[in-house]
Write a protein that holds these residues in place. Structure first.
Motif, PDB file in Angstrom:
ATOM      1  N   ALA A  28      92.930 -29.260  13.339  1.00 59.30           N
ATOM      2  CA  ALA A  28      91.706 -30.173  13.269  1.00 59.30           C
ATOM      3  C   ALA A  28      90.974 -29.708  14.464  1.00 59.30           C
ATOM      4  CB  ALA A  28      92.643 -31.420  13.704  1.00 59.30           C
ATOM      5  N   LEU A  29      91.614 -29.397  15.706  1.00 62.10           N
ATOM      6  CA  LEU A  29      90.558 -28.690  16.836  1.00 62.10           C
ATOM      7  C   LEU A  29      89.771 -27.786  16.473  1.00 62.10           C
ATOM      8  CD1 LEU A  29      93.384 -29.367  19.650  1.00 62.10           C
ATOM      9  CD2 LEU A  29      91.176 -30.734  19.349  1.00 62.10           C
ATOM     10  N   ARG A  30      90.336 -26.868  15.726  1.00 62.41           N
ATOM     11  CA  ARG A  30      89.610 -25.655  15.338  1.00 62.41           C
ATOM     12  C   ARG A  30      88.268 -26.040  14.649  1.00 62.41           C
ATOM     13  NH1 ARG A  30      88.871 -22.582  10.881  1.00 62.41           N
ATOM     14  NH2 ARG A  30      90.608 -23.446   9.820  1.00 62.41           N
ATOM     15  N   VAL A  31      88.571 -26.899  13.621  1.00 65.81           N
ATOM     16  CA  VAL A  31      87.362 -27.027  12.519  1.00 65.81           C
ATOM     17  C   VAL A  31      86.326 -28.172  13.108  1.00 65.81           C
ATOM     18  CG1 VAL A  31      88.579 -26.340  10.561  1.00 65.81           C
ATOM     19  CG2 VAL A  31      88.481 -28.791  11.201  1.00 65.81           C
ATOM     20  N   PHE A  32      86.989 -28.845  14.116  1.00 65.23           N
ATOM     21  CA  PHE A  32      85.968 -29.881  14.722  1.00 65.23           C
ATOM     22  C   PHE A  32      84.690 -29.699  15.435  1.00 65.23           C
ATOM     23  CE2 PHE A  32      84.596 -32.619  18.295  1.00 65.23           C
ATOM     24  CZ  PHE A  32      84.553 -34.197  17.671  1.00 65.23           C
ATOM     25  N   GLU A  33      83.787 -30.112  14.815  1.00 60.52           N
ATOM     26  CA  GLU A  33      82.339 -29.555  15.173  1.00 60.52           C
ATOM     27  C   GLU A  33      81.958 -30.427  16.519  1.00 60.52           C
ATOM     28  OE1 GLU A  33      80.722 -28.419  11.068  1.00 60.52           O
ATOM     29  OE2 GLU A  33      80.053 -30.437  11.417  1.00 60.52           O
ATOM     30  N   ILE A  34      81.735 -29.966  17.667  1.00 54.92           N
ATOM     31  CA  ILE A  34      81.443 -30.677  18.976  1.00 54.92           C
ATOM     32  C   ILE A  34      79.923 -30.917  18.968  1.00 54.92           C
ATOM     33  CG2 ILE A  34      81.244 -30.290  21.248  1.00 54.92           C
ATOM     34  CD1 ILE A  34      83.739 -28.179  21.019  1.00 54.92           C
ATOM     35  N   HIS A  35      79.605 -32.092  19.174  1.00 61.68           N
ATOM     36  CA  HIS A  35      78.401 -32.640  19.087  1.00 61.68           C
ATOM     37  C   HIS A  35      77.516 -32.131  20.340  1.00 61.68           C
ATOM     38  CE1 HIS A  35      78.427 -36.415  16.107  1.00 61.68           C
ATOM     39  NE2 HIS A  35      79.566 -35.524  16.296  1.00 61.68           N
ATOM     40  N   TRP A  69      90.767 -34.451   9.826  1.00 63.07           N
ATOM     41  CA  TRP A  69      91.336 -33.081   9.120  1.00 63.07           C
ATOM     42  C   TRP A  69      92.729 -33.416   8.929  1.00 63.07           C
ATOM     43  CZ3 TRP A  69      89.465 -29.460   6.557  1.00 63.07           C
ATOM     44  CH2 TRP A  69      90.394 -28.201   6.477  1.00 63.07           C
ATOM     45  N   GLY A  70      93.396 -33.444   7.740  1.00 61.96           N
ATOM     46  CA  GLY A  70      94.691 -33.977   7.453  1.00 61.96           C
ATOM     47  C   GLY A  70      95.057 -35.254   7.996  1.00 61.96           C
ATOM     48  N   GLY A  71      95.927 -35.485   8.899  1.00 67.21           N
ATOM     49  CA  GLY A  71      96.385 -36.612   9.556  1.00 67.21           C
ATOM     50  C   GLY A  71      95.689 -37.006  10.715  1.00 67.21           C
ATOM     51  N   ILE A  72      94.739 -36.124  11.079  1.00 66.52           N
ATOM     52  CA  ILE A  72      94.233 -36.068  12.425  1.00 66.52           C
ATOM     53  C   ILE A  72      92.812 -36.869  12.515  1.00 66.52           C
ATOM     54  CG2 ILE A  72      93.663 -34.938  14.632  1.00 66.52           C
ATOM     55  CD1 ILE A  72      96.609 -34.656  14.060  1.00 66.52           C
ATOM     56  N   ARG A  73      92.379 -37.682  13.071  1.00 67.29           N
ATOM     57  CA  ARG A  73      91.237 -38.094  13.324  1.00 67.29           C
ATOM     58  C   ARG A  73      90.549 -37.878  14.706  1.00 67.29           C
ATOM     59  NH1 ARG A  73      88.092 -41.683  10.330  1.00 67.29           N
ATOM     60  NH2 ARG A  73      90.031 -42.303   9.057  1.00 67.29           N
ATOM     61  N   ILE A  74      89.280 -37.378  14.642  1.00 70.19           N
ATOM     62  CA  ILE A  74      88.895 -37.149  16.303  1.00 70.19           C
ATOM     63  C   ILE A  74      87.609 -37.917  16.489  1.00 70.19           C
ATOM     64  CG2 ILE A  74      88.057 -35.398  17.842  1.00 70.19           C
ATOM     65  CD1 ILE A  74      90.163 -33.348  16.555  1.00 70.19           C
ATOM     66  N   VAL A  75      87.540 -38.627  17.143  1.00 65.50           N
ATOM     67  CA  VAL A  75      86.375 -39.480  17.294  1.00 65.50           C
ATOM     68  C   VAL A  75      85.718 -39.039  18.732  1.00 65.50           C
ATOM     69  CG1 VAL A  75      85.528 -41.666  17.848  1.00 65.50           C
ATOM     70  CG2 VAL A  75      87.638 -41.637  16.579  1.00 65.50           C
ATOM     71  N   PRO A  76      84.238 -38.354  18.382  1.00 63.92           N
ATOM     72  CA  PRO A  76      83.557 -37.872  19.511  1.00 63.92           C
ATOM     73  C   PRO A  76      83.080 -39.119  20.458  1.00 63.92           C
ATOM     74  CG  PRO A  76      82.608 -37.221  17.617  1.00 63.92           C
ATOM     75  CD  PRO A  76      83.633 -38.292  17.071  1.00 63.92           C
ATOM     76  N   LEU A  77      83.035 -38.565  21.686  1.00 61.44           N
ATOM     77  CA  LEU A  77      82.242 -39.702  22.880  1.00 61.44           C
ATOM     78  C   LEU A  77      81.053 -38.787  23.403  1.00 61.44           C
ATOM     79  CD1 LEU A  77      85.720 -40.906  24.218  1.00 61.44           C
ATOM     80  CD2 LEU A  77      84.431 -42.021  22.827  1.00 61.44           C
ATOM     81  N   LEU A  78      80.211 -39.511  23.164  1.00 59.22           N
ATOM     82  CA  LEU A  78      78.799 -38.809  23.640  1.00 59.22           C
ATOM     83  C   LEU A  78      78.374 -39.513  24.997  1.00 59.22           C
ATOM     84  CD1 LEU A  78      77.040 -38.758  20.395  1.00 59.22           C
ATOM     85  CD2 LEU A  78      78.893 -37.400  21.165  1.00 59.22           C
ATOM     86  N   ARG A  79      77.661 -38.834  25.944  1.00 58.82           N
ATOM     87  CA  ARG A  79      77.164 -39.304  27.210  1.00 58.82           C
ATOM     88  C   ARG A  79      75.812 -38.704  27.270  1.00 58.82           C
ATOM     89  NH1 ARG A  79      80.219 -40.392  31.977  1.00 58.82           N
ATOM     90  NH2 ARG A  79      81.700 -38.794  31.377  1.00 58.82           N
TER      91      ARG A  79
END
Lengths: 391, 480
Positions: A178-185, A24-34
């Motif tokens: 970016a945190l608001r629209v992030f879709e949590i796995h 989102w914009g300049g932010i990239r969020i990479v989810p980590l799964l366990r």
């Protein structure tokens, strides 16, 4: 009694999967799964609604002694079970924490210790501040031999009092959205945060439920001032992944191709974070909670690459249960580097300058520029200045 | 060279129109999950101006293309404001279209459009005539409208210098006699002075007077229930102020399917489980009713439905994308011979669906394609992230290498303000906007133009036919 968890040498994402990022914009969020969540360790947030927090690191909270002062929006409460049974996350269930004082319009909270045990299986600690306090107290006592080049203050008080500043997540442009629209796995326990493709922070929690609750708290965390700049001016690199259609004959092939696509994403994003994940770290044990160890660490300092500090909770089989890192800004890394070089040479200025391949006057100039001028005797500084002018 | 130039021009024109109609099918200028309301309004307003300036006739004809009420209102306003630019040969058609559309709009929307004429300071002969004719046409219900939309009706009458029939004028402009002859006006007059009399008025009118009389909200709600319409009850039940224990008697069967789906989603999971049979039956019946109004018959259908976190919509459009997905699920189930649904997060019972998780469209799409369907309908906002571009690649390669014959359609309930269109998944399949699941038959008819295969002429012809159908509903002699 279970064996103690080992100290970290490198950070490895054992048992943790990397999923494709969301931008989102300049932010990239990479989810980590366990996938394999045991539930015998839980984290919960405890909000502090105070303008300033003073943490006493030694002795009684209100007595004289070493203090850490900062704005602390929340603490984390750790609950664990030594037998490996699932536990409930206990947030702010246990009364008040520390003491509150009103000073005009400002409220101040005085807390005891960075990590404090509150019940048999419960520990409260201050996330990131724990790591930052470790960073600030590096070589804190100053020179251990009274070399004549040092100022009186350096010899009697060491580096006290050290300050560093950083910016809140709120200030990084686009992070809130970016945190608001992030879709949590579904199985997500953590994330790698990139600002303009530079790794800003890594965050891992023990369980997906904990992560869901702590996800918005990333906005209240603090980040290096460099990332604020990156947020303003940077952007992300568009990344396109493609399937090689010439190899697809059936629907099953297509399914395999998509699976490969996913793996490529994971591998590549792991590579993007390699300055944190594959770097040797130096860690220190803070607290042992049954099979878990809370420790803080700092990566080996390299001026030309990313440097991180952070804290982690490690299970005795080496699995990372909790991780939170802070990327040092260039200035912070420089300061730590200079101090570490000095400490390595027994705080002898000339020897240190020599080991770094520099003239003494230039080395003193560097120290002054980094904000350590107060450590050095005024006479020595003047001599160095004169020498520089001669050249 | 000349022919390629014309061809290119036609292609641009067709793309512009498709983009515009798509926007008009989905956007309502409200806040979306990814976009602010301001951005949405700005983007849509630009699009309206652009189409109006370049293709005026087609712009007017879009009124008949089954677009949503908000955009119908916008088109009417923009046409009325720029009446001078209408070519003489199109004046008649444009006027008829505006009048018919206004008559077909729900009254609250129509009154709002007329009120906007005043606010935007549009004042010309045609606009005044339109307002006059609308009021004349409302003749039967004008008393009711005068009570319910007091400020709007009086404002419109003032702006257009209209004489209102009967007692309406004296009612609106506070020239109140000792007693009105019109029953509703008399009720209002009494309620204006007496607390007890307000319960004889329609709910929304009484609500305002209750505030004036300072009647406690709970006491007011308890006594007014008999005066509430079905839609008002559904809305009230959804809102938090309604006590969960005191259920209003809502007749779910007659609620339109999208509204009903949104109502179901507003209930907590526990309630949805407890009222499972009732809700499912209502959804199925509502789907049948929708199909009765606009028939649709499909063969073997597979649906890929997006229930990711972004389908939770926004404050203004709470769970709208998910509601549309749920409604589409029941609608397609009723309309097809064989039907299978694939959600982005597999669920056992569609009624218990929640907006959660990442958007993994590739996996459900592959599962859907594996069932060898005739038609695949994808309902998603087009933001896929696990992996990014995954479904797009599946669609591209599937079309190129495996099976070009299966018809695949992507319906998008969200307008993307940045590129003035609904976000598409892949250029290999057409993407159409969809705000209400009931519009699916219309959208399916329109979809043939969205994938770029048909020509501008076809699209113009399609619009022309829609206009004729639309106008003949009001005037059976039209077109003959």
């Amino acid at each position: 009694m279970a064996p103690k968890a080992p100290l970290l040498n490198t950070l490895s994402l054992k048992g943790i999967e990397i999923a494709p990022s969301q931008v989102w914009g300049g932010i990239r969020i990479v989810p980590l799964l366990r996938r394999n969540v045991r539930g015998d360790l839980r984290l919960a947030k405890r909000d502090y609604d105070d303008d300033l927090t003073v943490v006493s690191l030694q002795g009684q909270p209100l007595a004289a002694g070493l203090k850490y002062t900062s704005y602390v929006p929340h603490g984390l409460v750790l609950s664990w079970d030594e037998e490996g049974q699932p536990v409930a996350a206990k947030g702010s269930q246990l009364g008040t924490d520390g003491q509150r004082f009103k000073a005009g319009p400002v409220s101040v909270r005085v807390l005891s210790r960075m990590a404090k045990r509150e019940a048999r299986n419960q520990l409260r600690f201050l996330p990131l501040h724990l790591a930052m306090e470790g960073f600030l107290s590096l070589f804190f006592s100053g020179p251990d031999i009274a070399w004549s080049e040092y100022s009186k203050q350096a010899l009697s008080q060491g580096l006290s009092s050290r300050t560093e500043w950083s910016v809140s997540g709120q200030a990084i442009q686009g992070l809130a959205d970016a945190l608001r629209v992030f879709e949590i796995h579904e199985h997500q326990v953590g994330m790698l945060l990139f600002v303009s493709e530079a790794l800003a922070s890594a965050f891992i929690t023990p369980t997906p439920e904990d992560y869901r609750l702590l996800h918005p708290s990333l906005l209240q965390d603090f980040y290096g001032e460099l990332l604020y700049q990156y947020g303003l001016y940077g952007g992300t690199v568009p990344m396109q992944s493609q399937v090689d259609e010439s190899k697809v004959e059936t629907l099953a092939d297509l399914r395999d191709a998509i699976a490969t696509l996913r793996q490529d994403w994971a591998a590549f994003q792991g590579l993007m974070a390699s300055d944190l994940l594959q770097r040797p770290v130096e860690s220190k044990r803070i607290y042992t909670a049954g099979p878990f160890t809370l420790q803080r660490f700092i990566t080996d300092l390299k001026l030309k690459s990313e440097n991180h500090i952070g804290e982690a909770i490690v299970r005795n089989d080496g699995q990372l249960e909790y991780l939170k890192t802070y990327r040092l800004s260039a200035g912070q890394a420089r300061r730590a580097y200079l101090l570490s070089q000095l400490a390595a040479q027994g705080w002898h200025l000339e020897r240190t300058a020599l080991s770094m391949g520099e003239l003494l006057e230039n080395f003193i100039y560097r120290l002054e520029k980094a904000g350590f001028g107060y450590l050095i005797n005024n006479q020595v500084r003047e001599q160095a200045q004169k020498a520089r002018r001669r050249d | 060279m000349a022919s390629t130039w014309t061809e290119r021009q036609q292609q641009v024109e067709r793309e512009d129109l498709v983009m515009f109609i798509n926007a008009c099918l989905s956007c309502t200028g409200q806040r979306e999950f990814y976009d602010e309301a301001w951005g949405q309004k700005l983007s849509l307003d630009f699009l309206h101006d652009y189409i109006l300036g370049n293709y005026r006739l087609l712009y007017a004809r879009t009124l008949a293309a089954g677009i949503n009420h908000f955009n119908q209102g916008q088109i009417i306003l923009k046409l009325l404001a720029t009446g001078k630019q209408t070519l003489p040969e199109h004046r008649q058609e444009e006027g008829t279209l505006i009048a018919s559309t206004l008559n077909a709009l729900p009254p609250q929307r129509a009154w709002k459009v007329l009120e906007q004429i005043r606010k935007r300071r549009i004042n010309n002969r045609r606009a005044r005539a339109i307002a006059r004719d609308y009021i004349a046409q409302r003749h039967q219900r004008l008393d009711f409208d005068a009570v319910k939309y007091r400020s709007k009706v009086s404002g419109i009458a003032t702006h257009n210098h209209l004489k209102l029939p009967g007692e309406v004028g004296s009612f609106l402009f506070r020239d109140w006699p000792q007693q009105f002859e019109t029953e509703l006006f008399e009720k209002f007059r009494k309620a204006y002075y007496s607390q007890d009399a307000i319960y004889a008025l329609p709910f929304t009118v009484a609500e305002g007077l209750a505030a004036k009389h300072q009647i406690p909200r709970d006491r007011f709600l308890a006594r007014i229930e008999a005066q509430m319409t079905q839609a008002e009850k559904v809305r009230m039940q959804q809102s938090t102020e309604c006590d969960r224990n005191s259920k209003l008697t809502v007749d779910l069967k007659h609620t339109p399917i999208t509204k009903l789906a949104l109502y179901c989603l507003s209930l907590p999971i526990k309630d949805r489980q407890a009222r499972h049979t009732e809700l499912t039956q209502a959804l199925q019946q509502s789907a049948q009713a929708a199909l009765h109004r606009a028939p649709l018959r499909l063969g073997k259908v597979a649906a890929v439905l997006d229930c990711s976190y972004s389908s939770s919509g926004s404050n203004e459009k709470r769970r709208r994308p998910l509601g549309v997905a749920l409604a589409i699920h029941y609608l397609l189930q009723a309309a097809s011979n064989q039907y299978q649904a694939f959600w982005t997060l597999p669920i056992s019972d569609p009624l218990l669906v929640q907006p959660r998780g990442q958007t993994d469209l590739a996996t459900p799409l592959l599962d859907a394609l594996a069932t060898h369907p005739d038609v695949v309908v994808i309902l998603s906002d087009g933001w896929e992230n696990d992996p990014p571009n995954g479904a797009a690649e599946v669609l591209r390669v599937f079309r190129r290498r495996l099976d070009p014959s299966v018809s695949i359609l992507h319906c998008n309930p969200v307008f993307n303000a940045d590129d003035f269109s609904v976000r598409n998944l892949s250029s290999a399949v057409p993407t159409v906007g969809l705000r209400d699941a009931e519009d699916l038959p219309t959208v399916l008819g329109f979809a043939q133009f969205a994938d770029g295969k048909s020509s501008l002429g076809d699209l113009e012809q399609y619009l022309k036919v829609r206009v004729q159908q639309f106008l003949s509903k009001f005037d059976p002699n039209h077109g003959s």
